[in-house]
Scaffold this active site. Structure first.
Site, PDB file in Angstrom:
ATOM      1  NE  ARG A   1      -0.480   0.003   5.096  1.00 45.37           N
ATOM      2  CZ  ARG A   1      -1.082   0.017   6.358  1.00 45.37           C
ATOM      3  NH1 ARG A   1      -2.463  -0.112   6.296  1.00 45.37           N
ATOM      4  NH2 ARG A   1      -0.616  -0.166   7.138  1.00 45.37           N
TER       5      ARG A   1
ATOM      6  CD  GLU B   1      -1.064   4.870  10.309  1.00 43.06           C
ATOM      7  OE1 GLU B   1      -0.408   4.230   9.496  1.00 43.06           O
ATOM      8  OE2 GLU B   1      -1.785   4.866  11.513  1.00 43.06           O
TER       9      GLU B   1
ATOM     10  CD  GLU C   1      -5.734   3.354  11.894  1.00 43.77           C
ATOM     11  OE1 GLU C   1      -4.858   2.726  12.371  1.00 43.77           O
ATOM     12  OE2 GLU C   1      -5.673   3.719  10.645  1.00 43.77           O
TER      13      GLU C   1
HETATM   14  C1  GAL Z   1      -2.265   1.894  10.642  1.00 43.46           C
HETATM   15  C2  GAL Z   1      -3.026   1.965   9.809  1.00 43.46           C
HETATM   16  C3  GAL Z   1      -4.057   0.892   9.500  1.00 43.46           C
HETATM   17  C4  GAL Z   1      -3.524  -0.389   9.986  1.00 43.46           C
HETATM   18  C5  GAL Z   1      -3.023  -0.430  11.443  1.00 43.46           C
HETATM   19  C6  GAL Z   1      -2.498  -1.445  12.175  1.00 43.46           C
HETATM   20  O1  GAL Z   1      -1.031   2.192  10.792  1.00 43.46           O
HETATM   21  O2  GAL Z   1      -3.611   3.259   9.328  1.00 43.46           O
HETATM   22  O3  GAL Z   1      -4.557   0.652   8.411  1.00 43.46           O
HETATM   23  O4  GAL Z   1      -2.737  -0.819   9.161  1.00 43.46           O
HETATM   24  O5  GAL Z   1      -1.953   0.439  11.239  1.00 43.46           O
HETATM   25  O6  GAL Z   1      -1.897  -1.433  13.405  1.00 43.46           O
END
Ligand code: GAL
Length: 691
Positions: A125, A164, A320
């Site tokens: 990605r 991100e 997140e």
């Molecule tokens: C973040 C990201 C998510 C997922 C997550 C896993 O950095 O935005 O898509 O990959 O980490 O911890």
């Protein structure tokens, strides 16, 4: 006290309305990974868990635009309809974080290139170059389609642009970026002459005859020009920001009523989040505390405080966090019982108005299948689902918390360009890392429950009683004048070593270090004296036999008006000043010319805080217990491994379970209480344990 933040963007009213005045609770929902038959169960479980906001579509570009210009929104229509019917709001992604494979096939030059000239392949990605016109056009088209189709959807509460930014591709060195860099340099310096001056290109025969000769700092035989490296960092942060702004402008034009965010990653070096935060309506943040650290909660507090500070105290969204384990560190243990809850409350205490998880349902395939999720592989009859659901129910009760502020009287200065410049090569020591130094200063303040705001060196600091300046290597004239003016007007500043050394072009400020602060600090530094790996120096306090050790760094300081608070007592600089204090104007400037051991630094910072009357919200709290005041609420968090008793004179009411606390709060390990003062008398009822 923290300054009054700028007015809130009116778009946030929509988010507030969709959430019905509650804290947001939910997470990344990736229904495209599952058969449609699973979706109704998702919705049912979301309701059971108290979910009111989900992020949808972050990695769904290849599904939404399966071939160039051919769109398939049917499945997303159905997902959003289910969510809207269930009263669950949506943070809708523009889906531009991971371009579909056709983009790279059609436009191989949309792929990013490393400093060694390696073009990265698709298949993971974030495989796009931020300067690529093909990527930018495709991303804008995607954002336009999303905004046009869903701008008035009853579920839509927030736009989530990309994801991100720069997390994996923090810089690209391709020819397009080289062109962009030259345009950026022309704007900054007017032309090649300005670049030559700013970068000092007479060194090593680097003088450029034309801007076309200038390139990104690609892999070279030896150290690249520091000005070039520093400006490339600035340019990259701006170039990636342009990608965000392009999408945001589309969203603002088509849906001016909907707020826009993109998720940050705490103290993330590649992007200058001060400039980024100005461009979005609300700051959002992804927090993955490292369970291998001794006190992961320390880093979580620090990053949370930065997120709150980026928009001058306004609440932010925890976009997140993991419900339990992650999958991307060398070892990925789960969060033990109660830990997820404790850290979620810590984020709320420090200004978060949302607790959102990555992710809703654990993937069955792909690189993140061993990452925890709210609905694990084992389904809802699991510890994680139960803990999340319980927290959802609790947070729904904190209706007076959203929108409230965390008052702080201490500011800690952070400037991205100084961070970049400090950590370029060819310095007195490669051991000097800004995050270590910031953490060293932040730690004793956090342990003492003294709230800290982050600020830029140019900001108005007059609202703060104490300003801490960790290793501000690069400083503009305006920032230097600002700090001097702050002390002159009565402020107290604590500055640590190797500050005020260079100007914004990384050119040394001459006349004796630290040139812009010599008068302020009442001293002069002749030479830097970094220590060998593992080496320590003895340090003694001037007013007594006590002392300790210092590591990493020493400097040859001669005082010119400052008082000596501590001296080196061993090594080449034995007898020379290590820590000084200088009265200047109506204020005081303390200088720390080394890295004192934690106890010494604690004493220094806490003395400085006490001297200007900065106090914690509650006195005499046991070690490991964090107390934060947010609005009317007092958050008490027990990070220690044992039961904690906290003296809380008077009567308080728990917002989590309505119980009353009289004079003393008893918290189980990982226990949490959110209390407000309760005037009413209800004898005989206390919280003995926060469940
Ligand atoms: C973040 C990201 C998510 C997922 C997550 C896993 O950095 O935005 O898509 O990959 O980490 O911890």
């Amino acid at each position: 006290m923290s300054p009054t933040p700028p007015a809130e963007p009116p778009q946030l009213a929509l988010l507030r309305e969709r959430l019905g005045g509650r804290l947001a609770f939910g997470g990344d929902y990736n229904p495209e990974q599952w058969p449609e038959a699973v979706w109704p169960e998702d919705i049912r479980l979301m309701r059971e868990a108290g979910v009111n906001l989900v992020t949808v579509g972050v990695f769904s570009w290849a599904r939404l635009e399966p071939s160039p210009g051919r769109f398939d929104f049917g499945w997303l229509d159905r997902v959003l309809a289910l969510l809207a019917d269930a009263g669950i709001a949506v943070d809708l992604a523009t889906a531009t974080a991971s371009p579909p494979p056709w983009l790279a096939r059609r436009h191989p030059d949309s792929l990013p290139v490393t400093a060694d000239g390696v073009r990265l392949w698709p298949g993971s990605r974030q495989h796009y170059c931020p300067s690529s016109p093909a990527y930018r056009e495709a991303a804008v088209r995607m954002a336009t389609r999303m905004a046009t189709r869903y701008g008035h959807h009853p579920a839509l509460a927030l736009w989530h642009v990309n994801n991100e930014y720069a997390a994996h591709t923090d810089a690209c060195y391709c020819d397009r970026c080289a062109e962009g860099f030259r345009r950026w340099l022309r704007l900054r310096y007017g032309g090649v002459q300005g670049v030559n001056e700013a970068w000092g290109t007479d060194f090593w025969s680097q003088r450029y005859g034309a801007l076309e000769e200038v390139n990104p700092p690609r892999r070279a035989p030896y150290s690249a020009n520091p000005g070039q490296q520093l400006d490339y960092r600035r340019f990259m942060s701006d170039a990636v920001l342009e990608c965000f702004v392009l999408e945001r402008d589309v969203l603002r034009r088509i849906t001016p009523q909907v707020p826009v965010t993109t998720n940050f990653m705490g103290l993330f070096k590649p992007l200058d989040y001060w400039s980024w935060a100005r461009e979005e309506d609300v700051v959002s943040h992804d927090a993955y505390p490292d369970l291998e650290e001794v006190r992961p909660e320390l880093g979580n507090a620090l990053a949370s405080d930065l997120m709150r500070s980026l928009r001058h105290g306004r609440p932010w969204l925890l976009m997140e966090t993991a419900p339990s384990a992650i999958n991307w560190r060398p070892r990925n243990p789960p969060k033990g019982p109660g830990l997820m809850r404790l850290w979620a409350y810590q984020s709320v205490a420090r200004g978060a108005d949302a607790i959102l998880y990555f992710q809703w349902r654990a993937s069955r395939r792909g690189a993140e299948k061993f990452h925890s999720a709210v609905v694990p592989h084992g389904g809802p009859d699991t510890r994680v689902f139960r803990e999340v659901s319980r927290l959802g129910a609790e947070l729904a009760r904190l209706t007076t918390v959203p929108g409230t502020r965390v008052p702080a009287e201490v500011a800690l200065l952070l400037a991205w360009d100084s961070w970049w410049a400090l950590e370029l090569d060819s310095k007195p020591s490669t051991d000097l890392r800004l995050l270590d130094r910031i953490t060293a200063c932040y730690t004793p303040l956090w342990e003492a429950n003294l709230p800290v705001d982050f600020r830029r060196p140019e900001d108005d600091l007059s609202a703060y009683r104490l300003v801490v300046v960790p290793n501000l290597y690069l400083v503009s004239d305006a920032a230097a004048a600002n700090l001097v003016g702050y002390v002159e007007a009565g402020g107290h500043l604590v500055m640590s070593f190797f500050s005020g050394i260079v100007d914004p072009g990384d050119g040394v400020r001459l006349g004796g270090y630290p040139a812009p602060f010599r008068d302020l600090l009442g001293l002069r530094i002749a030479e830097f004296w970094p220590l060998r790996e593992g080496e320590t120096l003895d340090v003694v306090l001037a007013d007594g036999p006590a002392g300790g050790t210092a590591s990493l760094w020493a400097e040859d300081i001669s005082v010119q008006g400052a008082d000596v608070l501590a001296r080196f007592a061993s090594g080449e600089l034995a007898g020379a000043p290590a820590v000084t204090r200088h009265r200047y104007g109506s204020g005081v400037a303390t200088y720390v010319g080394t890295a004192p051991e934690p106890g010494l630094l604690r004493a220094l910072l806490l003395d400085a805080a006490a001297a200007v009357g900065v106090r914690p919200p509650v006195a005499d709290v046991p070690a490991g217990v964090e107390v934060v005041r947010r609005g009317d609420a007092l958050f008490v968090l027990n990070h220690s491994g044992s039961e904690a008793r906290v003296r809380l004179p008077g009567r308080h009411r728990s917002l989590i379970d309505e119980r009353e606390v009289l004079d003393e709060l008893v918290l189980a390990p990982r226990g949490v209480a959110v209390l407000v003062e309760a005037p009413a008398l209800a004898p005989g009822k206390t919280i003995s344990r926060s469940a």
